[in-house]
Scaffold this motif. Structure first.
Motif, PDB file in Angstrom:
ATOM      1  N   SER A 149      -4.476  64.958  39.039  1.00 52.17           N
ATOM      2  CA  SER A 149      -3.837  65.383  37.795  1.00 52.17           C
ATOM      3  C   SER A 149      -4.912  65.841  36.827  1.00 52.17           C
ATOM      4  CB  SER A 149      -3.016  64.243  37.183  1.00 52.17           C
ATOM      5  OG  SER A 149      -3.858  63.158  36.849  1.00 52.17           O
ATOM      6  N   SER A 150      -4.536  66.771  35.969  1.00 54.25           N
ATOM      7  CA  SER A 150      -5.458  67.249  34.945  1.00 54.25           C
ATOM      8  C   SER A 150      -5.233  66.455  33.669  1.00 54.25           C
ATOM      9  CB  SER A 150      -5.225  68.730  34.659  1.00 54.25           C
ATOM     10  OG  SER A 150      -5.553  69.492  35.786  1.00 54.25           O
ATOM     11  N   GLU A 151      -6.301  65.907  33.152  1.00 53.09           N
ATOM     12  CA  GLU A 151      -6.277  65.226  31.859  1.00 53.09           C
ATOM     13  C   GLU A 151      -7.023  66.133  30.883  1.00 53.09           C
ATOM     14  OE1 GLU A 151      -7.936  61.318  32.373  1.00 53.09           O
ATOM     15  OE2 GLU A 151      -6.668  60.888  34.101  1.00 53.09           O
ATOM     16  N   PRO A 152      -6.891  65.899  29.592  1.00 52.27           N
ATOM     17  CA  PRO A 152      -7.581  66.787  28.641  1.00 52.27           C
ATOM     18  C   PRO A 152      -9.090  66.882  28.873  1.00 52.27           C
ATOM     19  CG  PRO A 152      -6.028  65.392  27.493  1.00 52.27           C
ATOM     20  CD  PRO A 152      -6.061  64.916  28.919  1.00 52.27           C
ATOM     21  N   ASP A 153      -9.709  65.780  29.285  1.00 48.02           N
ATOM     22  CA  ASP A 153     -11.165  65.778  29.411  1.00 48.02           C
ATOM     23  C   ASP A 153     -11.664  65.390  30.800  1.00 48.02           C
ATOM     24  OD1 ASP A 153     -10.272  63.174  29.239  1.00 48.02           O
ATOM     25  OD2 ASP A 153     -11.951  62.475  28.043  1.00 48.02           O
ATOM     26  N   ALA A 154     -10.755  65.332  31.777  1.00 48.25           N
ATOM     27  CA  ALA A 154     -11.176  64.883  33.108  1.00 48.25           C
ATOM     28  C   ALA A 154     -10.152  65.290  34.160  1.00 48.25           C
ATOM     29  CB  ALA A 154     -11.343  63.366  33.130  1.00 48.25           C
ATOM     30  N   LEU A 155     -10.614  65.279  35.398  1.00 49.44           N
ATOM     31  CA  LEU A 155      -9.688  65.401  36.523  1.00 49.44           C
ATOM     32  C   LEU A 155      -9.313  63.982  36.921  1.00 49.44           C
ATOM     33  CD1 LEU A 155      -8.314  67.300  38.610  1.00 49.44           C
ATOM     34  CD2 LEU A 155     -10.216  66.753  40.130  1.00 49.44           C
ATOM     35  N   GLY A 156      -8.028  63.716  37.019  1.00 46.06           N
ATOM     36  CA  GLY A 156      -7.567  62.390  37.401  1.00 46.06           C
ATOM     37  C   GLY A 156      -7.291  62.291  38.884  1.00 46.06           C
ATOM     38  N   VAL A 157      -7.791  61.236  39.504  1.00 45.72           N
ATOM     39  CA  VAL A 157      -7.449  60.904  40.884  1.00 45.72           C
ATOM     40  C   VAL A 157      -6.374  59.832  40.775  1.00 45.72           C
ATOM     41  CG1 VAL A 157      -8.252  59.947  43.075  1.00 45.72           C
ATOM     42  CG2 VAL A 157      -9.738  61.492  41.775  1.00 45.72           C
ATOM     43  N   ASP A 158      -5.122  60.240  40.958  1.00 45.41           N
ATOM     44  CA  ASP A 158      -3.996  59.324  40.780  1.00 45.41           C
ATOM     45  C   ASP A 158      -3.731  58.482  42.019  1.00 45.41           C
ATOM     46  OD1 ASP A 158      -3.740  60.453  38.278  1.00 45.41           O
ATOM     47  OD2 ASP A 158      -2.073  61.753  38.842  1.00 45.41           O
ATOM     48  N   ASN A 159      -4.156  58.985  43.175  1.00 50.19           N
ATOM     49  CA  ASN A 159      -3.869  58.264  44.405  1.00 50.19           C
ATOM     50  C   ASN A 159      -4.764  58.796  45.514  1.00 50.19           C
ATOM     51  OD1 ASN A 159      -2.730  57.045  46.676  1.00 50.19           O
ATOM     52  ND2 ASN A 159      -0.679  57.842  46.330  1.00 50.19           N
TER      53      ASN A 159
END
Length: 148
Positions: free
Chosen positions: A64-74
């Motif tokens: 997922s895209s966060e405002p300041d980072a790429l998120g690894v959700d799973n």
């Protein structure tokens, strides 16, 4: 070597089955259902957030895209395929996507009772950024600065 590709609608049943197999054992250990067990994979696939190993679907990655980072959700690997480097390849893919997307940080969350996962993420260069109380244990945010 296992490649990684964008998941399709046809992959959703396999993704759901793999995630169940990977996460259900944790439910008893941590005292509640891990969030990936209840995710809407059909919607996540439709939004282009789910990636799978190819040619066999042995691993799943949700970003997922966060405002300041790429998120690894799973990150999930089929139990009978674990300890073969599949998770590492999925995480490498996530780091490549982050760099290609001009993100300077990759962020993820795990649970304090998932000590093996915390150690594994640390071995990949992720550091704990906080501990957040939960009814059972703590949520452990971790991040990796790219280029560091």
């Amino acid at each position: 070597m296992t490649g990684v590709r964008l998941a399709t609608d046809a992959d959703v049943p396999l993704v759901e089955k793999l995630v169940r197999a990977a996460y259900e054992p944790w439910a008893e250990r941590i005292g509640f259902r891990p969030l990936p067990l209840d995710a809407d994979y059909q919607a996540l696939v439709a939004h282009g957030q789910v990636f799978v190993t190819a040619p066999d679907v042995d691993g799943v990655l949700v970003l997922s895209s966060e405002p300041d980072a790429l998120g690894v959700d799973n990150v999930a690997v089929r139990p009978d395929a674990q300890r073969r480097g599949i998770g590492g390849r999925l995480m490498s893919y996530a780091l490549e996507r982050a760099a290609d997307g001009d993100f300077s940080t990759v962020r993820l969350y795990t649970h304090s009772l998932m000590t093996d996962n915390i150690a594994w993420y640390a071995s990949l260069g992720f550091v704990e950024t906080a501990r957040e109380p939960l009814p059972v244990g703590e949520r452990v945010p971790m991040a990796k600065q790219l280029g560091a």
